[in-house]
Motif scaffolding. Structure first.
Motif, PDB file in Angstrom:
ATOM      1  N   GLN A  30       0.833  -1.200   0.000  1.00  0.00           N
ATOM      2  CA  GLN A  30       0.000   0.000   0.000  1.00  0.00           C
ATOM      3  C   GLN A  30       0.863   1.242   0.000  1.00  0.00           C
ATOM      4  OE1 GLN A  30      -2.247   0.371   3.641  1.00  0.00           O
ATOM      5  NE2 GLN A  30      -0.644  -0.612   4.814  1.00  0.00           N
ATOM      6  N   THR A  31       0.226   2.365  -0.231  1.00  0.00           N
ATOM      7  CA  THR A  31       0.921   3.640  -0.194  1.00  0.00           C
ATOM      8  C   THR A  31       1.109   4.077   1.243  1.00  0.00           C
ATOM      9  OG1 THR A  31      -0.077   4.297  -2.284  1.00  0.00           O
ATOM     10  CG2 THR A  31       0.817   6.050  -0.916  1.00  0.00           C
ATOM     11  N   ILE A  32       2.313   4.502   1.570  1.00  0.00           N
ATOM     12  CA  ILE A  32       2.558   5.147   2.852  1.00  0.00           C
ATOM     13  C   ILE A  32       3.024   6.569   2.559  1.00  0.00           C
ATOM     14  CG2 ILE A  32       3.089   3.026   4.106  1.00  0.00           C
ATOM     15  CD1 ILE A  32       6.066   3.880   3.963  1.00  0.00           C
ATOM     16  N   TYR A  33       2.899   7.415   3.541  1.00  0.00           N
ATOM     17  CA  TYR A  33       3.306   8.813   3.417  1.00  0.00           C
ATOM     18  C   TYR A  33       4.361   9.103   4.466  1.00  0.00           C
ATOM     19  CZ  TYR A  33      -0.783   8.939   0.509  1.00  0.00           C
ATOM     20  OH  TYR A  33      -1.690   8.669  -0.482  1.00  0.00           O
ATOM     21  N   VAL A  34       5.460   9.686   4.023  1.00  0.00           N
ATOM     22  CA  VAL A  34       6.599   9.973   4.889  1.00  0.00           C
ATOM     23  C   VAL A  34       6.707  11.489   5.049  1.00  0.00           C
ATOM     24  CG1 VAL A  34       9.089   9.736   5.145  1.00  0.00           C
ATOM     25  CG2 VAL A  34       7.781   7.913   4.052  1.00  0.00           C
ATOM     26  N   ALA A  35       6.714  11.945   6.294  1.00  0.00           N
ATOM     27  CA  ALA A  35       6.886  13.364   6.593  1.00  0.00           C
ATOM     28  C   ALA A  35       8.376  13.680   6.667  1.00  0.00           C
ATOM     29  CB  ALA A  35       6.199  13.723   7.905  1.00  0.00           C
ATOM     30  N   LEU A  36       8.763  14.769   6.013  1.00  0.00           N
ATOM     31  CA  LEU A  36      10.171  15.175   5.957  1.00  0.00           C
ATOM     32  C   LEU A  36      10.342  16.574   6.531  1.00  0.00           C
ATOM     33  CD1 LEU A  36      10.830  14.072   2.279  1.00  0.00           C
ATOM     34  CD2 LEU A  36      11.554  12.855   4.327  1.00  0.00           C
ATOM     35  N   LEU A  70      17.746  16.808   4.573  1.00  0.00           N
ATOM     36  CA  LEU A  70      16.394  16.306   4.815  1.00  0.00           C
ATOM     37  C   LEU A  70      16.431  15.266   5.916  1.00  0.00           C
ATOM     38  CD1 LEU A  70      14.783  15.887   1.286  1.00  0.00           C
ATOM     39  CD2 LEU A  70      14.191  17.534   3.059  1.00  0.00           C
ATOM     40  N   VAL A  71      15.425  15.300   6.783  1.00  0.00           N
ATOM     41  CA  VAL A  71      15.314  14.391   7.912  1.00  0.00           C
ATOM     42  C   VAL A  71      13.963  13.687   7.817  1.00  0.00           C
ATOM     43  CG1 VAL A  71      15.214  14.232  10.430  1.00  0.00           C
ATOM     44  CG2 VAL A  71      16.703  15.929   9.349  1.00  0.00           C
ATOM     45  N   VAL A  72      13.956  12.367   7.920  1.00  0.00           N
ATOM     46  CA  VAL A  72      12.705  11.612   7.950  1.00  0.00           C
ATOM     47  C   VAL A  72      12.130  11.703   9.351  1.00  0.00           C
ATOM     48  CG1 VAL A  72      11.662   9.338   7.728  1.00  0.00           C
ATOM     49  CG2 VAL A  72      13.492  10.024   6.165  1.00  0.00           C
ATOM     50  N   LEU A  73      10.874  12.120   9.446  1.00  0.00           N
ATOM     51  CA  LEU A  73      10.244  12.295  10.751  1.00  0.00           C
ATOM     52  C   LEU A  73       9.364  11.123  11.149  1.00  0.00           C
ATOM     53  CD1 LEU A  73       9.149  15.983  10.278  1.00  0.00           C
ATOM     54  CD2 LEU A  73      10.943  15.160  11.812  1.00  0.00           C
ATOM     55  N   CYS A  74       8.474  10.722  10.260  1.00  0.00           N
ATOM     56  CA  CYS A  74       7.515   9.675  10.575  1.00  0.00           C
ATOM     57  C   CYS A  74       6.875   9.193   9.287  1.00  0.00           C
ATOM     58  CB  CYS A  74       6.430  10.184  11.530  1.00  0.00           C
ATOM     59  SG  CYS A  74       5.377  11.467  10.797  1.00  0.00           S
ATOM     60  N   TRP A  75       6.108   8.118   9.384  1.00  0.00           N
ATOM     61  CA  TRP A  75       5.336   7.627   8.255  1.00  0.00           C
ATOM     62  C   TRP A  75       3.928   7.325   8.742  1.00  0.00           C
ATOM     63  CZ3 TRP A  75       2.744   3.082   8.240  1.00  0.00           C
ATOM     64  CH2 TRP A  75       3.063   2.194   9.246  1.00  0.00           C
ATOM     65  N   HIS A  76       2.991   7.317   7.817  1.00  0.00           N
ATOM     66  CA  HIS A  76       1.621   6.942   8.142  1.00  0.00           C
ATOM     67  C   HIS A  76       0.930   6.528   6.855  1.00  0.00           C
ATOM     68  CE1 HIS A  76      -2.298   6.977  10.100  1.00  0.00           C
ATOM     69  NE2 HIS A  76      -1.641   7.126  11.255  1.00  0.00           N
ATOM     70  N   THR A  77      -0.121   5.756   6.967  1.00  0.00           N
ATOM     71  CA  THR A  77      -0.879   5.366   5.779  1.00  0.00           C
ATOM     72  C   THR A  77      -1.868   6.453   5.371  1.00  0.00           C
ATOM     73  OG1 THR A  77      -2.456   4.175   7.168  1.00  0.00           O
ATOM     74  CG2 THR A  77      -0.636   2.897   6.198  1.00  0.00           C
ATOM     75  N   ASP A  78      -2.072   7.449   6.213  1.00  0.00           N
ATOM     76  CA  ASP A  78      -2.946   8.584   5.907  1.00  0.00           C
ATOM     77  C   ASP A  78      -2.086   9.834   5.718  1.00  0.00           C
ATOM     78  OD1 ASP A  78      -5.773   9.820   5.955  1.00  0.00           O
ATOM     79  OD2 ASP A  78      -4.657  11.014   7.428  1.00  0.00           O
ATOM     80  N   LYS A  79      -2.225  10.476   4.572  1.00  0.00           N
ATOM     81  CA  LYS A  79      -1.359  11.616   4.231  1.00  0.00           C
ATOM     82  C   LYS A  79      -1.513  12.772   5.223  1.00  0.00           C
ATOM     83  CE  LYS A  79      -0.032  14.616   0.426  1.00  0.00           C
ATOM     84  NZ  LYS A  79      -0.248  14.954  -0.983  1.00  0.00           N
ATOM     85  N   ASP A 111       6.132  -1.714   0.864  1.00  0.00           N
ATOM     86  CA  ASP A 111       5.863  -2.900   1.661  1.00  0.00           C
ATOM     87  C   ASP A 111       5.606  -2.448   3.092  1.00  0.00           C
ATOM     88  OD1 ASP A 111       7.540  -6.100   2.035  1.00  0.00           O
ATOM     89  OD2 ASP A 111       5.935  -5.213   3.192  1.00  0.00           O
ATOM     90  N   PHE A 112       4.376  -2.605   3.548  1.00  0.00           N
ATOM     91  CA  PHE A 112       3.961  -2.117   4.866  1.00  0.00           C
ATOM     92  C   PHE A 112       4.841  -2.680   5.972  1.00  0.00           C
ATOM     93  CE2 PHE A 112       0.912  -0.154   7.594  1.00  0.00           C
ATOM     94  CZ  PHE A 112       0.910  -0.907   8.746  1.00  0.00           C
ATOM     95  N   GLU A 113       5.157  -3.941   5.893  1.00  0.00           N
ATOM     96  CA  GLU A 113       5.970  -4.576   6.939  1.00  0.00           C
ATOM     97  C   GLU A 113       7.375  -3.971   6.986  1.00  0.00           C
ATOM     98  OE1 GLU A 113       5.943  -6.830  10.186  1.00  0.00           O
ATOM     99  OE2 GLU A 113       4.276  -6.730   8.796  1.00  0.00           O
ATOM    100  N   ALA A 114       7.964  -3.737   5.834  1.00  0.00           N
ATOM    101  CA  ALA A 114       9.325  -3.195   5.780  1.00  0.00           C
ATOM    102  C   ALA A 114       9.388  -1.754   6.251  1.00  0.00           C
ATOM    103  CB  ALA A 114       9.876  -3.303   4.364  1.00  0.00           C
TER     104      ALA A 114
END
Length: 74
Positions: A4-10, A19-28, A56-59
């Protein structure tokens, strides 16, 4: 496992301009809300939310133990 699509906040580090990865979520919008809060708590500049299609959601479900968000705050 369904992909599925995940959304990563930067964010942008004001010290290094990296750039720093902050978090991810399935909802944008949730990724954006949490990312915005984390930038304020950590003195970063919010950059935006990037969609990762068919991830890949698990990864992508967690950051590694040595990721800066998992380190103890001093």
């Amino acid at each position: 496992m369904k992909k599925q699509t995940i959304y990563v906040a930067l964010a942008i580090s004001v010290d290094t301009n990296a750039l720093v990865v902050l978090c991810w979520h399935t909802d944008k919008s949730r990724a954006g809300d949490v990312g915005t809060a984390l930038t304020q708590q950590n003195g970063l500049g919010f950059f935006g939310v990037m969609g990762c299609n068919h991830a890949d959601f698990e990864a992508d479900s967690s950051f590694s133990d040595d990721h800066w968000l998992n380190q103890k705050q001093s």
